[in-house]
Design a protein around this motif. Structure first.
Motif, PDB file in Angstrom:
ATOM      1  N   ALA A 163      34.039  29.866  42.406  1.00  0.00           N
ATOM      2  CA  ALA A 163      35.463  30.205  42.409  1.00  0.00           C
ATOM      3  C   ALA A 163      35.715  31.581  41.809  1.00  0.00           C
ATOM      4  N   LEU A 164      34.813  32.048  40.952  1.00  0.00           N
ATOM      5  CA  LEU A 164      34.968  33.368  40.340  1.00  0.00           C
ATOM      6  C   LEU A 164      34.356  34.482  41.187  1.00  0.00           C
ATOM      7  N   GLY A 165      33.767  34.146  42.325  1.00  0.00           N
ATOM      8  CA  GLY A 165      33.144  35.134  43.192  1.00  0.00           C
ATOM      9  C   GLY A 165      34.087  36.248  43.634  1.00  0.00           C
ATOM     10  N   PRO A 166      35.281  35.925  44.134  1.00  0.00           N
ATOM     11  CA  PRO A 166      36.197  37.003  44.532  1.00  0.00           C
ATOM     12  C   PRO A 166      36.587  37.925  43.382  1.00  0.00           C
ATOM     13  N   LEU A 167      36.658  37.376  42.181  1.00  0.00           N
ATOM     14  CA  LEU A 167      36.966  38.220  41.025  1.00  0.00           C
ATOM     15  C   LEU A 167      35.829  39.199  40.747  1.00  0.00           C
ATOM     16  N   ALA A 168      34.598  38.756  40.928  1.00  0.00           N
ATOM     17  CA  ALA A 168      33.449  39.636  40.739  1.00  0.00           C
ATOM     18  C   ALA A 168      33.441  40.751  41.785  1.00  0.00           C
ATOM     19  N   VAL A 169      33.815  40.426  43.015  1.00  0.00           N
ATOM     20  CA  VAL A 169      33.882  41.442  44.071  1.00  0.00           C
ATOM     21  C   VAL A 169      34.964  42.469  43.742  1.00  0.00           C
ATOM     22  N   LEU A 170      36.101  41.995  43.258  1.00  0.00           N
ATOM     23  CA  LEU A 170      37.187  42.904  42.880  1.00  0.00           C
ATOM     24  C   LEU A 170      36.759  43.806  41.723  1.00  0.00           C
TER      25      LEU A 170
END
Length: 61
Positions: free
Chosen positions: A24-31
């Motif tokens: 769930a934190l993957g998109p935050l890491a990409v950002l």
């Protein structure tokens, strides 16, 4: 059309596994990576232009 709240209740009642939280934190890491890359690019462009005042005097030798 009515939706039943049963699937939502079932999803919220079980604790999440650790890999689900990490996923769930993957998109935050990409950002965060995109922001870091933009910052590095901006600093590189600023350095190549001589964006700091007095930068020419230091490089003059």
């Amino acid at each position: 059309m009515k939706f039943s709240p049963a699937p939502l209740e079932a999803a919220l009642s079980a604790p999440a596994e650790w890999w689900q939280i990490v996923a769930a934190l993957g998109p935050l890491a990409v950002l965060a990576g995109a922001v870091l890359a933009a910052f590095i690019g901006w600093r590189t462009l600023r350095q190549s232009r001589g964006g700091r005042p007095g930068a020419e005097a230091k490089n003059a030798g």
